[in-house]
Motif scaffolding. Sequence first.
Motif, PDB file in Angstrom:
ATOM      1  N   VAL A 162       0.790  -1.152  -0.105  1.00 57.20           N
ATOM      2  CA  VAL A 162       0.164  -0.175   0.083  1.00 57.20           C
ATOM      3  C   VAL A 162       0.860   1.097   0.121  1.00 57.20           C
ATOM      4  O   VAL A 162       0.703   2.301  -0.683  1.00 57.20           O
ATOM      5  N   GLY A 163       1.871   1.054   0.845  1.00 55.79           N
ATOM      6  CA  GLY A 163       2.935   2.424   0.803  1.00 55.79           C
ATOM      7  C   GLY A 163       3.492   2.640  -0.571  1.00 55.79           C
ATOM      8  O   GLY A 163       3.910   3.739  -1.057  1.00 55.79           O
ATOM      9  N   VAL A 164       3.843   1.596  -1.337  1.00 54.47           N
ATOM     10  CA  VAL A 164       4.547   1.691  -2.781  1.00 54.47           C
ATOM     11  C   VAL A 164       3.399   2.171  -3.389  1.00 54.47           C
ATOM     12  O   VAL A 164       3.804   3.360  -4.377  1.00 54.47           O
ATOM     13  N   VAL A 165       2.111   1.882  -3.744  1.00 50.45           N
ATOM     14  CA  VAL A 165       1.230   2.365  -4.584  1.00 50.45           C
ATOM     15  C   VAL A 165       0.996   3.943  -4.153  1.00 50.45           C
ATOM     16  O   VAL A 165       0.903   4.637  -5.064  1.00 50.45           O
ATOM     17  N   LEU A 166       0.668   4.301  -2.912  1.00 46.19           N
ATOM     18  CA  LEU A 166       0.598   5.670  -2.276  1.00 46.19           C
ATOM     19  C   LEU A 166       1.699   6.526  -2.722  1.00 46.19           C
ATOM     20  O   LEU A 166       1.704   7.938  -3.057  1.00 46.19           O
ATOM     21  N   ALA A 167       2.757   5.961  -2.384  1.00 48.86           N
ATOM     22  CA  ALA A 167       3.801   6.857  -2.611  1.00 48.86           C
ATOM     23  C   ALA A 167       4.300   7.005  -4.065  1.00 48.86           C
ATOM     24  O   ALA A 167       4.689   8.314  -4.377  1.00 48.86           O
ATOM     25  N   SER A 168       3.838   6.230  -4.946  1.00 51.18           N
ATOM     26  CA  SER A 168       4.118   6.411  -6.265  1.00 51.18           C
ATOM     27  C   SER A 168       3.149   7.536  -6.799  1.00 51.18           C
ATOM     28  O   SER A 168       3.417   8.434  -7.590  1.00 51.18           O
ATOM     29  N   LEU A 169       2.075   7.344  -6.376  1.00 54.84           N
ATOM     30  CA  LEU A 169       0.932   8.584  -6.543  1.00 54.84           C
ATOM     31  C   LEU A 169       1.324   9.819  -6.347  1.00 54.84           C
ATOM     32  O   LEU A 169       1.107  10.823  -6.815  1.00 54.84           O
ATOM     33  N   TRP A 170       1.771   9.900  -5.042  1.00 55.83           N
ATOM     34  CA  TRP A 170       2.186  11.327  -4.313  1.00 55.83           C
ATOM     35  C   TRP A 170       3.401  11.828  -5.211  1.00 55.83           C
ATOM     36  O   TRP A 170       3.566  13.162  -5.532  1.00 55.83           O
ATOM     37  N   ILE A 171       4.368  10.896  -5.577  1.00 60.07           N
ATOM     38  CA  ILE A 171       5.326  11.384  -6.230  1.00 60.07           C
ATOM     39  C   ILE A 171       5.379  11.468  -7.780  1.00 60.07           C
ATOM     40  O   ILE A 171       5.916  12.319  -8.613  1.00 60.07           O
ATOM     41  N   ALA A 172       4.047  11.062  -8.203  1.00 59.70           N
ATOM     42  CA  ALA A 172       3.731  10.908  -9.669  1.00 59.70           C
ATOM     43  C   ALA A 172       3.816  12.389 -10.416  1.00 59.70           C
ATOM     44  O   ALA A 172       4.318  12.564 -11.478  1.00 59.70           O
ATOM     45  N   PRO A 173       3.185  13.461 -10.342  1.00 63.75           N
ATOM     46  CA  PRO A 173       3.414  14.860 -10.549  1.00 63.75           C
ATOM     47  C   PRO A 173       4.969  15.301 -10.882  1.00 63.75           C
ATOM     48  O   PRO A 173       5.322  15.823 -11.838  1.00 63.75           O
ATOM     49  N   ILE A 174       5.701  14.983  -9.788  1.00 61.36           N
ATOM     50  CA  ILE A 174       7.237  15.304 -10.038  1.00 61.36           C
ATOM     51  C   ILE A 174       7.854  14.338 -10.939  1.00 61.36           C
ATOM     52  O   ILE A 174       8.640  15.001 -11.804  1.00 61.36           O
ATOM     53  N   ALA A 175       7.544  13.247 -10.828  1.00 64.29           N
ATOM     54  CA  ALA A 175       8.215  12.256 -11.628  1.00 64.29           C
ATOM     55  C   ALA A 175       7.748  12.609 -13.134  1.00 64.29           C
ATOM     56  O   ALA A 175       8.639  12.409 -14.074  1.00 64.29           O
ATOM     57  N   LEU A 176       6.402  12.592 -13.309  1.00 66.49           N
ATOM     58  CA  LEU A 176       5.995  12.836 -14.752  1.00 66.49           C
ATOM     59  C   LEU A 176       6.546  14.215 -15.433  1.00 66.49           C
ATOM     60  O   LEU A 176       6.640  14.363 -16.465  1.00 66.49           O
ATOM     61  N   ALA A 177       6.681  15.127 -14.448  1.00 64.21           N
ATOM     62  CA  ALA A 177       7.257  16.486 -14.918  1.00 64.21           C
ATOM     63  C   ALA A 177       8.541  16.165 -15.267  1.00 64.21           C
ATOM     64  O   ALA A 177       9.238  17.032 -16.583  1.00 64.21           O
TER      65      ALA A 177
END
Length: 299
Positions: A162-177
């Motif tokens: 669950v932590g991996v999925v949520l952390a990925s969603l939180w970091i998604a805007p920075i990573a995709l930018a």
Amino acid sequence: MTLFNTLLLREWLQYKRAWLGLVLVPILVLLALVPFSQVDGIDVPSPEPVALIAGLLTVALVLTLAMAVSGYQLLGLARRDQQDRSIEFWSSLPGSHAASLGAPIVAHGVLMPAVAVLLGVAGGVVVGSAMAVKEFGLSALQQTQWAALFQATLWLSLRLVVGVVLASLWIAPIALALMAASAWLRRWGAPLLVIGVGAFLKIYKDEPIAQTLKQLLKTQMEGVASAWVQSGTRLIVESNGDGRLDMQDFFDMLFRFPDFARDGLPQVLHAALHPQFFGGLALAGVCFWLLVLQRKRSL
């Protein structure tokens, strides 16, 4: 969906050896170091703390490597198909550019770290058991409270996934930018974006817009941290004055961990109900659209 699954299979076939090596190599290295390792500085009269500490160190190492490799691979995905010219083949298939980009992002950004964590937990059980046997002999396998450790391991696995999925969603805007910058400006895109944002915050540090941007970045990273850890529950076991581990506190913590993880899941999901979480996902969607647009222009 069939094309999306095919694209996920492509990532597995292309990177399976690297992914398996990413998990197995650190586990095998830690197993090889077990005969030369020892518990110093604290008196541990029972094998459970030794097994748990060694197992958690194994999981932490695998998780750190998986997240680092995931970030590195994601930055290279933006122009991967253009560089090896496979974009012509994938574009000839019946499907969308969004699927061709989305599948690798999901594979490297979510699925690989999540599976690596589960394999890391399994490896941690092996390393922890080996370390306990090394410290206490084969009798450690009979002395160990396997039922409590098994329940704690199951809930730890669920909590980390669950932590991996949520952390990925939180970091998604920075990573995709960063990915969008790499797609449009090639290899210099991500460094230029990081340097540009850093310079802006430095030069205009007293301006409201810079303060707002700094706070947004801080909140975003706090969201990543909240995906892994919740405060308010004491799970730290300390040694007493003569360096002996308080086993009553340890077993209390061990038996309480499933309840802690179970109670913590609603808390971490509630933490995601933050306006900035959804705003970040909207920004991630814009960056993903920029990636699709650049992919179409490259044909």
